[in-house]
Write a protein that holds these residues in place. Sequence first.
Motif, mmCIF file in Angstrom:
data_model
loop_
_atom_site.group_PDB
_atom_site.id
_atom_site.type_symbol
_atom_site.label_atom_id
_atom_site.label_comp_id
_atom_site.label_asym_id
_atom_site.label_seq_id
_atom_site.Cartn_x
_atom_site.Cartn_y
_atom_site.Cartn_z
ATOM 1 N N SER A 25 1.008 -1.145 0.041
ATOM 2 C CA SER A 25 0.016 0.028 0.016
ATOM 3 C C SER A 25 0.944 1.307 -0.045
ATOM 4 N N MET A 26 0.162 2.427 -0.567
ATOM 5 C CA MET A 26 1.008 3.573 -0.525
ATOM 6 C C MET A 26 -0.009 4.845 -0.274
ATOM 7 N N ASN A 27 0.079 5.755 0.478
ATOM 8 C CA ASN A 27 -0.613 6.741 0.909
ATOM 9 C C ASN A 27 -0.611 7.888 -0.418
ATOM 10 N N THR A 28 0.717 7.938 -0.812
ATOM 11 C CA THR A 28 1.027 9.096 -2.042
ATOM 12 C C THR A 28 2.172 8.478 -2.675
ATOM 13 N N PHE A 29 2.085 8.464 -3.981
ATOM 14 C CA PHE A 29 3.180 8.235 -4.896
ATOM 15 C C PHE A 29 3.372 9.493 -5.721
#
Length: 216
Positions: A25-29
């Motif tokens: 998972s990533m909050n922002t990229f």
Amino acid sequence: MEILPYKYYRLYITKSAAGGNGYFSMNTFSMFETNESTTDLCIGATATASSNYNASTDAPKAIDNNASTYWETASTSGDKWFKVELPTARKVRKLIITATNYQDEMPSAFIFQGSNDNINWTNLKTVNRGTFNSPTSYTELLSTVVGGKSVLDSGDPSLKVILFNWQTMQYIIHTTPNASGDWFIYLNDTSDVLITHIGPAGYQPISDGPITPMVY
């Protein structure tokens, strides 16, 4: 090797911060054209992924400029990918990845790739940060600023600075120094670099030979 522009960029992810390959998972990229830029190329782009946990955590959530949303994969084991399609081909020199509340799902090992046809992919950088509990975000630079001073024995700047691979003698890139002789170039590989200085006939660089570049 010189940084080239691509329309498609992809993270091919193999390990999470916990060392697994189930959930990622990533909050922002975020992607940036220069190391100093604050303009995120992902804003307004299109994101897709190999899998999404559900509709509320699909790939676009990682680039929607909303800190309360995030992307998360399905739980199936195996490598995953996260892809961004830009409106036009752009150079990327910096990545920033921010974790969700599930920090152990943060990508830790991946290959960052570029493509202009969404079929043939070029590996741009391989990252392996191992297992970790912090930080909650990290930055990866794809290029290094290489530079120096190129001044002739006349006191004038040289006409050009040309970079070659010193083992293969293959041309890499060239630039023109400023009025003081200062120059810099972005490179994603600073190993085996030979610097050649070109001046008018009858003049030589005051270094009397190639100058070892400064790496910033």
